[in-house]
Design a protein around this motif. Structure first.
Motif, mmCIF file in Angstrom:
data_model
loop_
_atom_site.group_PDB
_atom_site.id
_atom_site.type_symbol
_atom_site.label_atom_id
_atom_site.label_comp_id
_atom_site.label_asym_id
_atom_site.label_seq_id
_atom_site.Cartn_x
_atom_site.Cartn_y
_atom_site.Cartn_z
ATOM 1 N N PHE A 1 -1.267 9.736 4.807
ATOM 2 C CA PHE A 1 -1.651 8.355 5.130
ATOM 3 C C PHE A 1 -0.490 7.495 5.634
ATOM 4 O O PHE A 1 -0.646 6.778 6.619
ATOM 5 C CB PHE A 1 -2.322 7.701 3.922
ATOM 6 N N ARG B 1 0.824 -1.213 0.000
ATOM 7 C CA ARG B 1 0.000 0.000 0.000
ATOM 8 C C ARG B 1 0.854 1.258 0.000
ATOM 9 O O ARG B 1 0.452 2.290 -0.555
ATOM 10 C CB ARG B 1 -0.926 -0.006 1.209
ATOM 11 N N VAL C 1 1.012 4.410 -2.773
ATOM 12 C CA VAL C 1 0.982 5.847 -2.485
ATOM 13 C C VAL C 1 2.043 6.569 -3.310
ATOM 14 O O VAL C 1 1.783 7.613 -3.915
ATOM 15 C CB VAL C 1 1.196 6.111 -0.979
ATOM 16 N N ILE D 1 -4.868 16.586 -3.600
ATOM 17 C CA ILE D 1 -4.806 15.123 -3.544
ATOM 18 C C ILE D 1 -3.451 14.664 -3.004
ATOM 19 O O ILE D 1 -3.370 13.778 -2.142
ATOM 20 C CB ILE D 1 -5.064 14.516 -4.940
ATOM 21 N N CYS D 2 -2.378 15.269 -3.502
ATOM 22 C CA CYS D 2 -1.029 14.886 -3.055
ATOM 23 C C CYS D 2 -0.822 15.205 -1.580
ATOM 24 O O CYS D 2 -0.230 14.410 -0.843
ATOM 25 C CB CYS D 2 0.019 15.598 -3.906
ATOM 26 N N CYS E 1 -3.049 15.294 0.735
ATOM 27 C CA CYS E 1 -3.796 14.309 1.527
ATOM 28 C C CYS E 1 -3.106 12.948 1.495
ATOM 29 O O CYS E 1 -3.036 12.250 2.517
ATOM 30 C CB CYS E 1 -5.225 14.179 1.000
ATOM 31 N N ALA E 2 -2.575 12.566 0.330
ATOM 32 C CA ALA E 2 -1.984 11.232 0.166
ATOM 33 C C ALA E 2 -0.755 11.041 1.036
ATOM 34 O O ALA E 2 -0.536 9.952 1.579
ATOM 35 C CB ALA E 2 -1.633 10.991 -1.304
ATOM 36 N N ILE F 1 1.135 6.843 -6.865
ATOM 37 C CA ILE F 1 0.094 7.844 -7.117
ATOM 38 C C ILE F 1 0.672 9.259 -6.996
ATOM 39 O O ILE F 1 0.439 10.117 -7.848
ATOM 40 C CB ILE F 1 -1.077 7.665 -6.123
ATOM 41 N N VAL F 2 1.451 9.487 -5.934
ATOM 42 C CA VAL F 2 1.945 10.832 -5.637
ATOM 43 C C VAL F 2 2.918 11.338 -6.696
ATOM 44 O O VAL F 2 2.817 12.491 -7.145
ATOM 45 C CB VAL F 2 2.609 10.869 -4.240
#
Length: 436
Positions: free
Chosen positions: A325, A273, A277, A318-319, A321-322, A280-281
């Motif tokens: 996590f 996971r 991340v 979005i970045c 927030c990502a 995605i980032v």
């Protein structure tokens, strides 16, 4: 059908989004553009300000009658006059902004040379110091305009042209100062790493690379702004600036994610996971930097400028927030581990570290995304540089805190296992204060 009723919305929206534009020599090409209003740039003038505008290859095509050339033209609009113009348009949606007494009308197409030249060239002194937006207005219904436009906005400082806005002319010096600060920071970090060779991990080398990119970013940002200030064009320095800025931003988010997962100094691997991340980032940051380049290099005159602003804003959110996590996952994982491995004091110190890091990251993102934006909005046009200085000071403070918290050290206070505090640590680990 005329597009004039959209003027209040477009005018307010474009002025709000134009806070990032800076003055320089710009050559633009408008092709079959039906927009009623086109914002070219925003500039802070002193009492020695000048606005030079050249238009050529002008053509206007209309599906109705031949357009009245006096219904198309350029004007300057101050921020204070904006409200008055909006009121006029609200009272009469078909009102042509070129007839407003609150604008500084420069010229209309009636002043153009006759075909086939259809050109115009003139400089205008700005007698009232203020921040102005340069607009083109098209009040001719159902018409499309094509033209080549060259704008040159500047202030005269001892008879020398300064192409940076009055509130941004200090940026070259500001960025040069911070470039030296980061070079010194890099030297200090390398000395700490050499002093504690046995405790250096791969993440520490990545952090050193981040400081290198930040220092280079500041150097080329200073050169970019200096050449714009002196000559009106960046002379290629903007390419290097955007290149190192893109690498620096991607590397910053990557380092935050890797530190948040405890990679390298807590565990030598990434879970599936956490890899997702990063996957995605990193691409999103590449997209965000592309949007930033389009916004910075083209300006608000292009039709998709507002769209690119929205892309940049959404991707950045979005970045931000990502990257939170992985830190939360590490905190929860440490809490679960503390119940089984019998090392309460050590786990408590790690939890303290990651919880503090979580707060630092949130504070950094909040300040650079919200507080800095507020400063740019409320600061007087002559003091826009203060917002940029605040952003760089916040970034430097974040780097210092992050590097100090995760510095290589053989006897790092966070990871020392103190048997005498074991019982107190077990009680603390049961406390819900570590739940986010």
């Amino acid at each position: 059908m005329t597009k004039l009723p959209l003027l209040p919305f477009l005018l307010l929206l474009l002025l709000c989004l134009a806070s990032l534009t800076t003055g320089e020599i710009k050559k633009l090409k408008i092709s079959s553009d039906p927009r009623a209003m086109i914002l070219f740039e925003r500039f802070g003038f002193t009492h020695t300000g000048q606005a030079s505008i050249t238009v050529s290859s002008v053509s206007v095509i209309s599906t109705l009658a031949t357009p009245d050339p006096s219904r198309l033209g350029f004007f300057l609009l101050s921020e204070e006059a904006l409200i008055q113009v909006l009121l006029e348009l609200q009272q009469n949606p078909t009102f042509c902004v070129l007839d407003s007494k609150f604008i500084n009308l420069l010229f209309t197409f009636r002043d153009l040379s006759p075909p086939p030249h259809s050109s115009f060239n003139r400089s205008y002194p700005v007698t009232s110091p203020n921040e102005y937006s340069l607009f083109f207005a098209n009040c001719a219904p159902e018409s499309k305009v094509s033209m080549d436009v060259r704008t040159e906005l500047y202030n005269l400082d001892n008879q020398v042209k300064d192409y940076l806005s009055a509130g941004l002319t200090q940026l070259p010096s500001l960025y040069f100062i911070f470039s030296f600060v980061y070079v010194g920071f890099l030297g200090l970090w390398l000395s700490v790493c050499l002093k504690n060779k046995k405790s250096v991990h791969r993440i520490h080398m990545l952090m050193a690379a981040l400081v290198v990119m930040k220092a280079l970013n500041m150097i080329f940002a200073a050169e970019d702004k200096h050449y714009v200030k002196v000559t009106g064009t960046a002379h290629g320095w903007d390419v290097l600036f955007y290149f190192f800025q893109s690498i620096r931003v991607v590397l910053l988010f990557t380092v935050i994610v890797l530190i948040g997962t405890g990679w390298s100094f807590l565990k030598p691997f990434l879970q599936e996971r956490e890899k997702k991340v990063l996957m995605i980032v990193i691409p999103l940051q590449v997209l965000a930097n592309l949007a930033s380049i389009v916004i910075g290099e083209t300006g608000p005159f292009i039709r998709d400028w507002v769209t690119w602003n929205q892309v940049f804003l959404i991707v950045d959110i979005i970045c931000c927030c990502a990257i939170i996590f992985p830190i939360v996952w590490s905190i929860r994982s440490l809490r679960e581990t503390s119940k089984t491995d019998g090392k309460a004091a050590r786990n408590l110190s790690k939890l303290t570290l990651f919880r503090q890091f979580y707060i630092v990251v949130i504070g950094y993102l909040y300040f650079t995304r919200i507080v800095v934006f507020a400063l740019r909005t409320i600061a007087a046009y002559r003091y826009q540089w203060v917002a940029y200085a605040a952003e760089e000071i916040a970034s430097l403070a974040f780097y210092i805190v992050m590097f100090y918290m995760f510095r290589p050290e053989e006897k790092n206070e966070y990871f020392v296992l103190d048997e005498e505090e074991e019982e107190a640590a077990e009680l603390a680990l049961r406390d819900e204060e570590f739940e986010l």
